[in-house]
Enzyme design. Structure first.
Site, PDB file in Angstrom:
ATOM      1  N   TYR A 188       0.865  -1.218   0.109  1.00  0.00           N
ATOM      2  CA  TYR A 188       0.005  -0.073   0.080  1.00  0.00           C
ATOM      3  C   TYR A 188       0.920   1.371  -0.004  1.00  0.00           C
ATOM      4  CZ  TYR A 188      -3.103   3.639   2.088  1.00  0.00           C
ATOM      5  OH  TYR A 188      -3.619   4.694   2.416  1.00  0.00           O
ATOM      6  N   LYS A 245       1.822   4.470  -3.004  1.00  0.00           N
ATOM      7  CA  LYS A 245       1.994   5.975  -2.734  1.00  0.00           C
ATOM      8  C   LYS A 245       3.370   6.180  -3.257  1.00  0.00           C
ATOM      9  CE  LYS A 245      -2.151   6.068  -0.756  1.00  0.00           C
ATOM     10  NZ  LYS A 245      -3.154   6.370  -1.519  1.00  0.00           N
ATOM     11  N   ARG A 287      -0.777   6.941  19.047  1.00  0.00           N
ATOM     12  CA  ARG A 287      -0.176   7.140  17.939  1.00  0.00           C
ATOM     13  C   ARG A 287      -0.758   8.426  17.198  1.00  0.00           C
ATOM     14  NH1 ARG A 287      -1.275   5.593  12.410  1.00  0.00           N
ATOM     15  NH2 ARG A 287       0.350   5.981  11.098  1.00  0.00           N
TER      16      ARG A 287
HETATM   17  N1  LIG Z   1      -8.093   7.941   6.224  1.00  0.00           N
HETATM   18  C1  LIG Z   1      -6.828   8.142   6.268  1.00  0.00           C
HETATM   19  O1  LIG Z   1      -6.398   8.314   7.376  1.00  0.00           O
HETATM   20  C2  LIG Z   1      -5.816   8.397   5.331  1.00  0.00           C
HETATM   21  C3  LIG Z   1      -4.322   8.372   5.613  1.00  0.00           C
HETATM   22  C4  LIG Z   1      -3.381   8.317   4.596  1.00  0.00           C
HETATM   23  C5  LIG Z   1      -3.730   8.367   3.160  1.00  0.00           C
HETATM   24  N2  LIG Z   1      -5.377   8.256   3.078  1.00  0.00           N
HETATM   25  C6  LIG Z   1      -5.646   8.366   1.330  1.00  0.00           C
HETATM   26  O2  LIG Z   1      -6.690   9.137   1.274  1.00  0.00           O
HETATM   27  C7  LIG Z   1      -7.597   8.633   0.463  1.00  0.00           C
HETATM   28  C8  LIG Z   1      -8.952   8.446   0.757  1.00  0.00           C
HETATM   29  O3  LIG Z   1      -8.983   7.684   1.876  1.00  0.00           O
HETATM   30  P1  LIG Z   1     -10.497   7.252   2.885  1.00  0.00           P
HETATM   31  O4  LIG Z   1      -9.942   6.902   4.154  1.00  0.00           O
HETATM   32  O5  LIG Z   1     -11.422   8.232   2.356  1.00  0.00           O
HETATM   33  O6  LIG Z   1     -10.628   5.957   2.191  1.00  0.00           O
HETATM   34  P2  LIG Z   1     -12.063   5.135   1.700  1.00  0.00           P
HETATM   35  O7  LIG Z   1     -11.708   3.557   1.495  1.00  0.00           O
HETATM   36  O8  LIG Z   1     -13.194   5.517   2.421  1.00  0.00           O
HETATM   37  O9  LIG Z   1     -12.268   5.772   0.285  1.00  0.00           O
HETATM   38  C9  LIG Z   1     -11.460   5.297  -0.858  1.00  0.00           C
HETATM   39  C10 LIG Z   1     -12.629   5.251  -2.101  1.00  0.00           C
HETATM   40  O10 LIG Z   1     -11.950   4.804  -3.258  1.00  0.00           O
HETATM   41  C11 LIG Z   1     -13.112   3.831  -4.103  1.00  0.00           C
HETATM   42  N3  LIG Z   1     -12.252   3.152  -5.028  1.00  0.00           N
HETATM   43  C12 LIG Z   1     -11.779   1.989  -4.444  1.00  0.00           C
HETATM   44  N4  LIG Z   1     -11.353   1.237  -5.834  1.00  0.00           N
HETATM   45  C13 LIG Z   1     -11.701   2.054  -6.829  1.00  0.00           C
HETATM   46  C14 LIG Z   1     -11.852   1.919  -8.174  1.00  0.00           C
HETATM   47  N5  LIG Z   1     -11.033   0.712  -8.499  1.00  0.00           N
HETATM   48  N6  LIG Z   1     -12.190   2.750  -9.062  1.00  0.00           N
HETATM   49  C15 LIG Z   1     -13.096   4.014  -8.395  1.00  0.00           C
HETATM   50  N7  LIG Z   1     -13.059   3.843  -7.156  1.00  0.00           N
HETATM   51  C16 LIG Z   1     -12.343   3.094  -6.257  1.00  0.00           C
HETATM   52  C17 LIG Z   1     -13.724   3.420  -2.845  1.00  0.00           C
HETATM   53  O11 LIG Z   1     -14.905   2.996  -3.602  1.00  0.00           O
HETATM   54  C18 LIG Z   1     -13.857   4.417  -1.657  1.00  0.00           C
HETATM   55  O12 LIG Z   1     -14.995   5.038  -1.812  1.00  0.00           O
HETATM   56  C19 LIG Z   1      -6.922   7.296  -0.236  1.00  0.00           C
HETATM   57  O13 LIG Z   1      -6.274   7.486  -1.349  1.00  0.00           O
HETATM   58  C20 LIG Z   1      -5.976   6.753   1.113  1.00  0.00           C
HETATM   59  O14 LIG Z   1      -5.033   5.903   0.947  1.00  0.00           O
HETATM   60  C21 LIG Z   1      -6.129   8.450   3.966  1.00  0.00           C
END
Ligand SMILES: NC(=O)c1ccc[n+]([C@@H]2O[C@H](COP(=O)([O-])OP(=O)(O)OC[C@H]3O[C@@H](n4cnc5c(N)ncnc54)[C@H](O)[C@@H]3O)[C@@H](O)[C@H]2O)c1
Length: 280
Positions: A136, A140, A173
């Site tokens: 993962y 990134k 954390r």
């Molecule tokens: N939540 C956190 O603390 C955090 C921390 C670091 C990075 N991020 C990054 O922020 C972004 C959003 O995170 P989140 O917590 O809202 O996650 P989430 O899982 O709630 O949202 C991700 C969305 O991406 C969509 N998705 C997945 N595969 C897909 C595909 N093939 N085509 C189209 N859509 C697709 C999912 O349906 C989902 O709605 C992500 O890129 C995540 O890596 C989040």
């Protein structure tokens, strides 16, 4: 100045649910896209179902956009094959479609897991070499490098927000890693309204007393977070049952549980993330 069209990927996700409404204020048309439905659209918003892993889908969604806010991904550690479509090929599709359709900038949700294997007592600035903790995190790193290459070879700007933990503060954390939803919205807004960015990295973290990262070199973005996880410190410490083991990477590395899991196994399973996504 309002932009003509902004695209938000991952719009049905937790972070996307908080970004949709504020993004409508920054553009004439917000196109929200995801595999899942977002529910009722806000005024100025249109939903398009699309798969990140499909180049044709990304071309159709991004056509005519000035900026893409790329939040969509498989959001956990898993087998490489599970991440390949959404997280690796998906990023390529977003950048290539943005380039071909003449978009100006991609704002990308990167992650602390791009540098998750550093020890917690090393303060990370935005120029530290990558040290991913998982496949993962590796995706990134790939996307950050992809963005840099598209900037240096093709002039497509990108800002990479290395988000730490955008979730409620319920473990030691998160006293350092917390990013509030209000600060997330400010960060994304600065990544959009900063006139020129080139290729840039910024940590997505609130103004926590115990923040383990340094955004000095990204100061030009004007991101000035307002919230502080210290407000929750006494409650978090009161819940702790035993001292933390400093030899356990879960506690000693920036990546938390992602740093200690075997490759391909869930890191989220070690975190108590509450799904409090905003309802339309
Ligand atoms: N939540 C956190 O603390 C955090 C921390 C670091 C990075 N991020 C990054 O922020 C972004 C959003 O995170 P989140 O917590 O809202 O996650 P989430 O899982 O709630 O949202 C991700 C969305 O991406 C969509 N998705 C997945 N595969 C897909 C595909 N093939 N085509 C189209 N859509 C697709 C999912 O349906 C989902 O709605 C992500 O890129 C995540 O890596 C989040």
């Amino acid at each position: 100045m309002k932009l003509k069209k902004i695209v938000l990927t991952g719009a049905a996700g937790r972070l996307g649910s908080y970004l949709r409404e504020p993004l409508t204020a920054l553009c004439d048309e917000l196109v929200s896209t995801d595999l899942e439905d977002v529910g009722t659209c806000y005024p100025g918003e249109r939903f398009m179902k699309a798969d990140l892993a499909s180049f044709d889908d990304m071309m159709a969604v991004i056509e005519g956009a000035t900026m893409v806010i790329h939040m969509g991904a498989f959001v956990d550690e898993g087998p490489f094959e599970q991440l390949l479509g959404p997280n690796f090929i998906g990023s390529y599709n977003v950048w290539e479609a943005a380039y071909r359709t003449g978009a100006r900038r991609v704002v990308y949700a990167s992650s602390i897991h791009a540098v998750g294997m550093y020890d917690k007592n090393v303060c990370l600035d935005t120029e530290m070499p990558h040290r991913p903790d998982t496949f993962y995190g590796l995706a990134k790193c790939f996307s950050e490098d992809l963005g840099r290459m598209y900037w240096e070879k093709r002039g497509l700007e990108s800002v990479h927000m290395r988000i730490l933990s955008c979730a409620s503060v319920n473990n030691p954390r998160s006293l350092g890693s917390y990013l509030s939803y209000d600060d997330l919205i400010q960060l994304v807004t600065r990544c959009i309204d900063t006139p020129v960015t080139g290729w840039a990295v910024v940590y997505g973290v609130s103004d926590n007393d115990r923040s383990p990262v340094d955004n000095t070199k990204a100061a030009f973005l004007g991101y000035r977070p307002k919230d502080n996880a210290e407000d929750f410190a006494q409650a978090v410490f009161a819940e702790m049952e035993a001292p933390l083991d400093p030899l356990d990477k879960t506690h000693m590395c920036h990546g938390g549980p992602f740093a200690s899991v075997d490759l391909g196994n869930s890191g989220l399973a070690g975190l108590n993330v509450v799904d409090d996504r905003k309802k339309t």
